[in-house]
Write an enzyme that holds these catalytic residues in place. Structure first.
Site, mmCIF file in Angstrom:
data_model
loop_
_atom_site.group_PDB
_atom_site.id
_atom_site.type_symbol
_atom_site.label_atom_id
_atom_site.label_comp_id
_atom_site.label_asym_id
_atom_site.label_seq_id
_atom_site.Cartn_x
_atom_site.Cartn_y
_atom_site.Cartn_z
ATOM 1 N N CYS A 124 21.451 -31.912 17.834
ATOM 2 C CA CYS A 124 19.937 -31.555 18.270
ATOM 3 C C CYS A 124 19.663 -30.456 19.410
ATOM 4 C CB CYS A 124 19.661 -32.785 19.199
ATOM 5 S SG CYS A 124 19.402 -34.153 18.071
ATOM 6 N N HIS A 128 15.193 -32.228 27.780
ATOM 7 C CA HIS A 128 15.220 -32.638 26.114
ATOM 8 C C HIS A 128 14.729 -33.991 26.227
ATOM 9 C CE1 HIS A 128 17.577 -33.018 22.723
ATOM 10 N NE2 HIS A 128 18.161 -34.152 23.187
ATOM 11 N N GLU A 141 20.368 -37.230 31.555
ATOM 12 C CA GLU A 141 19.575 -35.682 31.532
ATOM 13 C C GLU A 141 19.365 -35.683 33.000
ATOM 14 O OE1 GLU A 141 16.638 -32.412 29.926
ATOM 15 O OE2 GLU A 141 16.296 -34.589 29.256
ATOM 16 N N LYS A 143 8.449 -34.288 23.946
ATOM 17 C CA LYS A 143 8.826 -34.956 22.618
ATOM 18 C C LYS A 143 8.029 -36.489 22.670
ATOM 19 C CE LYS A 143 13.661 -33.848 21.932
ATOM 20 N NZ LYS A 143 13.867 -32.745 23.087
ATOM 21 N N HIS A 173 11.125 -36.024 17.820
ATOM 22 C CA HIS A 173 12.256 -35.487 17.830
ATOM 23 C C HIS A 173 12.716 -34.640 16.590
ATOM 24 C CE1 HIS A 173 15.909 -34.100 19.164
ATOM 25 N NE2 HIS A 173 16.680 -35.112 19.526
ATOM 26 N N PHE A 225 24.336 -34.657 19.341
ATOM 27 C CA PHE A 225 25.553 -35.755 19.167
ATOM 28 C C PHE A 225 26.618 -34.784 19.019
ATOM 29 C CE2 PHE A 225 23.176 -39.476 16.956
ATOM 30 C CZ PHE A 225 22.617 -39.770 18.003
#
Length: 411
Positions: free
Chosen positions: A162, A302, A313, A334, A339, A399
């Protein structure tokens, strides 16, 4: 000598619209791109999550059939977004050897791979299409964009989950600084709303299960958030040195002032809870921009809407900005787009650029009650950023512990 890198063209195909203008309008209107999936495979495989944020305009609506037949959807979206960005930049005249492509995806040609597997099992090897490998390979999007615009300086692919397309922007910044090209098309694409990914993300408890209300399922920072919403689409930005842009009389949206890329080296799916890698990426981006944390006027977070991820975050931003972070206007887009995995950073970079250009940060929708552990300045309505110089960052984390942050300055 550090060169000034500017954005001269933007393009997108997103869950909110088939171009930038429609997407930006819907975002600021508080619309959601999440919808119940109409596909028969949802019931066939008894998927526990029955919705996603698919691209609002299908590639087949805007591309010729001869184009779509040889491209996986991930590459189709990349070409569509890049075509808009290139036209928006004024279709710059540049030598092919001085035009580069930095393009990203998190997963690549998933549909081509798994459709071919189904054909092999059901009909045998002779029925597998000869273009299967060129369609499924992760670099197919970058290659398609390169061939569409005759970009021969390079066509590079980032696959950092991502964080992918934000990393592609940072790479483009560095490649322009190094003089490897005069103009670069950068961005990212993803088309992975597929039963296998939906099942897998649901199995790891990462997806929201609000099947009764898809449009309110992505809820960044809300106390009742329960996971992210799968998104789809692509976004592209045309980048060049300020000198090159001014020489051809191009309009300039904003400056890509710097970027930072780091790794957590912590866990394959979880963020470092102390935010060390992510905060270092912020620091690197600001250092490249010649700026300090006090200069930042806006953050596009994010903010995936997962219970753990949003808090991680915030911890990283707290390290990077201290107590000041709670007063910086933040957008968690988002909530509206879902996403887009490898495409999300480029789309949110466009949102960040338009925010500092218009001096208005887009809203964060579906915030029913803000998590008291994340006391950021966020709003369900657009936020006025003021008339002064703007410096904004856009965060992407993926990830594998990938962290990428891009910094943008108003012009």
């Amino acid at each position: 000598m550090t060169k000034k890198i500017v954005i001269t063209g933007i393009g997108a195909s997103s869950p909110l619209g088939g171009n930038v203008a429609d997407t930006w309008k819907a975002l600021n209107a508080g619309e959601s791109g999440a919808r119940t999936l109409p596909h028969e495979w949802v019931e066939k495989y008894e998927l526990p999550v029955k919705f996603a944020a698919e691209a609002k305009v299908r590639p087949t609506e805007v591309m010729e059939r001869v184009e779509t037949k040889r491209l996986d959807p991930v590459a189709q979206f990349a070409v569509i977004a890049s075509r808009e960005a290139w036209e928006d930049a004024g279709s710059p005249e540049v030598e092919p050897e001085r035009l580069g492509v930095d393009y990203a995806t998190g997963i690549g040609g998933l549909w081509s791979l798994l459709d071919a597997w189904d054909v092999l099992r059901e009909k045998g090897p002779r029925r597998v299409l000869p273009m299967t490998v060129p369609m499924l390979m992760p670099n197919a999007a970058a290659a398609a964009v390169s061939m569409r615009f005759e970009a021969r300086a390079f066509a590079r692919t980032v696959a950092s989950a991502c964080a992918s397309s934000t990393e592609s922007l940072v790479n483009a910044y560095e490649h322009l600084q190094a003089g490897l090209a005069d103009v670069i098309i950068a961005g990212g694409s993803e088309s992975a709303v597929h039963p296998i990914t939906m099942a897998s993300f649901a199995s790891m408890q990462a997806l929201s299960k609000r099947n009764d209300s898809p449009e309110t399922a992505s809820r960044p920072y809300s106390v009742d958030r329960d996971g992210f919403v799968m998104g789809e689409g692509a976004a592209s930005l045309v980048l060049e040195t300020e000198e090159h842009a001014k020489a051809r009389g191009a309009k300039i949206y904003a400056e890509l002032a710097g970027g930072g890329v780091t790794a957590d080296s912590y866990h394959i799916t979880a963020n470092d809870p102390e935010g060390r890698g992510a905060s270092r990426a912020v620091a690197l981006a600001l250092a490249a921009a010649g700026a300090s944390p006090d200069d930042v006027t806006h953050i596009n977070a994010h903010a995936t809407s997962t219970p753990v991820g949003d808090i991680a975050e915030y911890a990283a931003l707290k390290v990077a900005f201290g107590d000041r972070v709670d007063g910086i206007p933040v957008s968690a887009t988002k909530g509206a787009t879902g996403h887009l995995l490898g495409g999300t950073g480029a789309l949110e970079a466009i949102f960040t650029v338009l925010a500092i250009q218009s001096r208005q940060a887009p809203p964060t929708i579906n915030l029913s009650e803000q998590d008291p552990e994340i006391p950021l300045t966020i709003s369900g309505r657009p936020i006025d950023l003021g008339s002064g110089e703007q410096l904004a960052i856009s965060n992407s984390f993926g990830f594998g512990g990938h962290n990428a942050v891009a910094a943008f300055r108003s012009v």
